[in-house]
Design a protein around this motif. Sequence first.
Motif, mmCIF file in Angstrom:
data_model
loop_
_atom_site.group_PDB
_atom_site.id
_atom_site.type_symbol
_atom_site.label_atom_id
_atom_site.label_comp_id
_atom_site.label_asym_id
_atom_site.label_seq_id
_atom_site.Cartn_x
_atom_site.Cartn_y
_atom_site.Cartn_z
ATOM 1 N N HIS A 42 0.826 -1.204 0.000
ATOM 2 C CA HIS A 42 0.000 0.000 0.000
ATOM 3 C C HIS A 42 0.865 1.260 0.000
ATOM 4 N N ILE A 43 0.337 2.327 -0.559
ATOM 5 C CA ILE A 43 1.047 3.608 -0.567
ATOM 6 C C ILE A 43 1.296 4.079 0.860
ATOM 7 N N ASP A 44 0.270 3.972 1.700
ATOM 8 C CA ASP A 44 0.391 4.322 3.119
ATOM 9 C C ASP A 44 -0.744 3.630 3.869
ATOM 10 N N HIS A 45 -0.883 3.929 5.137
ATOM 11 C CA HIS A 45 -1.940 3.296 5.926
ATOM 12 C C HIS A 45 -2.916 4.345 6.465
ATOM 13 N N THR A 46 -3.096 5.408 5.684
ATOM 14 C CA THR A 46 -4.020 6.464 6.090
ATOM 15 C C THR A 46 -5.436 6.186 5.603
ATOM 16 N N MET A 47 -5.592 5.210 4.700
ATOM 17 C CA MET A 47 -6.888 4.936 4.097
ATOM 18 C C MET A 47 -7.468 3.634 4.629
ATOM 19 N N GLU A 48 -8.773 3.521 4.516
ATOM 20 C CA GLU A 48 -9.457 2.260 4.790
ATOM 21 C C GLU A 48 -9.370 1.392 3.533
ATOM 22 N N TYR A 49 -9.066 0.118 3.690
ATOM 23 C CA TYR A 49 -8.992 -0.801 2.550
ATOM 24 C C TYR A 49 -9.950 -1.959 2.778
ATOM 25 N N SER A 50 -10.698 -2.342 1.740
ATOM 26 C CA SER A 50 -11.571 -3.504 1.854
ATOM 27 C C SER A 50 -12.035 -3.930 0.464
ATOM 28 N N ALA A 51 -12.378 -5.204 0.335
ATOM 29 C CA ALA A 51 -12.910 -5.713 -0.927
ATOM 30 C C ALA A 51 -14.225 -5.027 -1.272
ATOM 31 N N SER A 52 -15.023 -4.720 -0.250
ATOM 32 C CA SER A 52 -16.308 -4.056 -0.516
ATOM 33 C C SER A 52 -16.087 -2.656 -1.099
ATOM 34 N N LEU A 53 -15.038 -1.958 -0.636
ATOM 35 C CA LEU A 53 -14.709 -0.649 -1.214
ATOM 36 C C LEU A 53 -14.280 -0.797 -2.672
ATOM 37 N N TYR A 54 -13.486 -1.823 -2.955
ATOM 38 C CA TYR A 54 -13.063 -2.073 -4.340
ATOM 39 C C TYR A 54 -14.300 -2.199 -5.240
ATOM 40 N N HIS A 55 -15.245 -3.033 -4.833
ATOM 41 C CA HIS A 55 -16.438 -3.264 -5.649
ATOM 42 C C HIS A 55 -17.305 -2.016 -5.738
ATOM 43 N N TYR A 56 -17.373 -1.254 -4.660
ATOM 44 C CA TYR A 56 -18.140 -0.004 -4.664
ATOM 45 C C TYR A 56 -17.539 0.984 -5.662
ATOM 46 N N TYR A 57 -16.221 1.153 -5.611
ATOM 47 C CA TYR A 57 -15.562 2.088 -6.520
ATOM 48 C C TYR A 57 -15.724 1.648 -7.973
ATOM 49 N N CYS A 58 -15.593 0.342 -8.222
ATOM 50 C CA CYS A 58 -15.775 -0.161 -9.585
ATOM 51 C C CYS A 58 -17.181 0.133 -10.098
ATOM 52 N N ARG A 59 -18.187 -0.074 -9.257
ATOM 53 C CA ARG A 59 -19.572 0.208 -9.658
ATOM 54 C C ARG A 59 -19.768 1.691 -9.947
ATOM 55 N N GLN A 60 -19.156 2.535 -9.106
ATOM 56 C CA GLN A 60 -19.295 3.980 -9.303
ATOM 57 C C GLN A 60 -18.668 4.427 -10.622
ATOM 58 N N MET A 61 -17.491 3.905 -10.924
ATOM 59 C CA MET A 61 -16.841 4.285 -12.179
ATOM 60 C C MET A 61 -17.600 3.700 -13.376
ATOM 61 N N PHE A 62 -18.068 2.461 -13.244
ATOM 62 C CA PHE A 62 -18.871 1.817 -14.281
ATOM 63 C C PHE A 62 -20.081 2.703 -14.624
ATOM 64 N N GLN A 63 -20.767 3.180 -13.596
ATOM 65 C CA GLN A 63 -21.937 4.024 -13.815
ATOM 66 C C GLN A 63 -21.565 5.354 -14.468
ATOM 67 N N GLY A 64 -20.437 5.928 -14.035
ATOM 68 C CA GLY A 64 -19.990 7.181 -14.627
ATOM 69 C C GLY A 64 -19.678 7.048 -16.102
ATOM 70 N N LEU A 65 -19.058 5.920 -16.481
ATOM 71 C CA LEU A 65 -18.698 5.684 -17.882
ATOM 72 C C LEU A 65 -19.900 5.245 -18.714
ATOM 73 N N LEU A 66 -20.848 4.587 -18.073
ATOM 74 C CA LEU A 66 -21.989 4.001 -18.780
ATOM 75 C C LEU A 66 -22.782 5.039 -19.554
ATOM 76 N N TYR A 67 -22.932 6.236 -18.995
ATOM 77 C CA TYR A 67 -23.784 7.255 -19.601
ATOM 78 C C TYR A 67 -23.020 8.285 -20.424
ATOM 79 N N LYS A 68 -21.751 8.024 -20.665
ATOM 80 C CA LYS A 68 -20.982 8.919 -21.525
ATOM 81 C C LYS A 68 -21.379 8.683 -22.988
ATOM 82 N N PRO A 69 -21.228 9.685 -23.842
ATOM 83 C CA PRO A 69 -21.630 9.515 -25.246
ATOM 84 C C PRO A 69 -20.696 8.596 -26.027
ATOM 85 N N ALA A 70 -21.205 8.117 -27.144
ATOM 86 C CA ALA A 70 -20.383 7.312 -28.056
ATOM 87 C C ALA A 70 -19.139 8.107 -28.432
#
Length: 199
Positions: free
Chosen positions: A135-163
């Motif tokens: 890890h870069i440092d230990h100032t952040m919370e790390y978890s598999a659930s956060l990984y999946h949450y971030y992936c879903r958020q980015m997926f949604q952000g990209l999903l509605y972008k134009p062709a």
Amino acid sequence: MEDITVRPVWSVNDAAFDWLYPERIQQLSRRHWTPVEVARKSARFLAGGEGKKILDVGSGVGKFCLIGGYHHPEASFYGIEQRKELHHFAQAAQQHTGLENVHFINGNFTQIDFDDFDHFYFYNAFFENLADEGHIDHTMEYSASLYHYYCRQMFQGLLYKPAGTRVVTFHSMEDEIPPDYQLVDASVDFLLKMWIKRP
């Protein structure tokens, strides 16, 4: 052929770029910051066209944006990074380089409106949530659930972008890429991938 002798020293290679930062930050470079050559190729793919706004999700100390901004003054590069310390180093490097088309935001990418940007760069900033070490440092919370949450958020952000929206991923497991993005180019080792959203 481009004459590298006219480039600023920091833009020539990874070792030269690392000198923009303190030693502790330099030691993170090999594992966590985009290699200069990858940044060049990625920025070339993303910048195409006057006035494009490119967002680096999880921009660290700003390496991709600085290399991209130097080589493509016609585009604007934005990096968002949630660690205040890394954001501070990115801003300091931007001031040192004097690149006026490079901007850094301190915050979580989930607070960003993807509609404000044309194209996106992603060097798997979410993977730290799955890693057992390095890890870069230990100032952040790390978890598999956060990984999946971030992936879903980015997926949604990209999903509605134009062709025509372009995305570059580096070391990604592609969980954040919607199915209507077509892979159009990749490095030989398939770590670097370039995508365009289909009509």
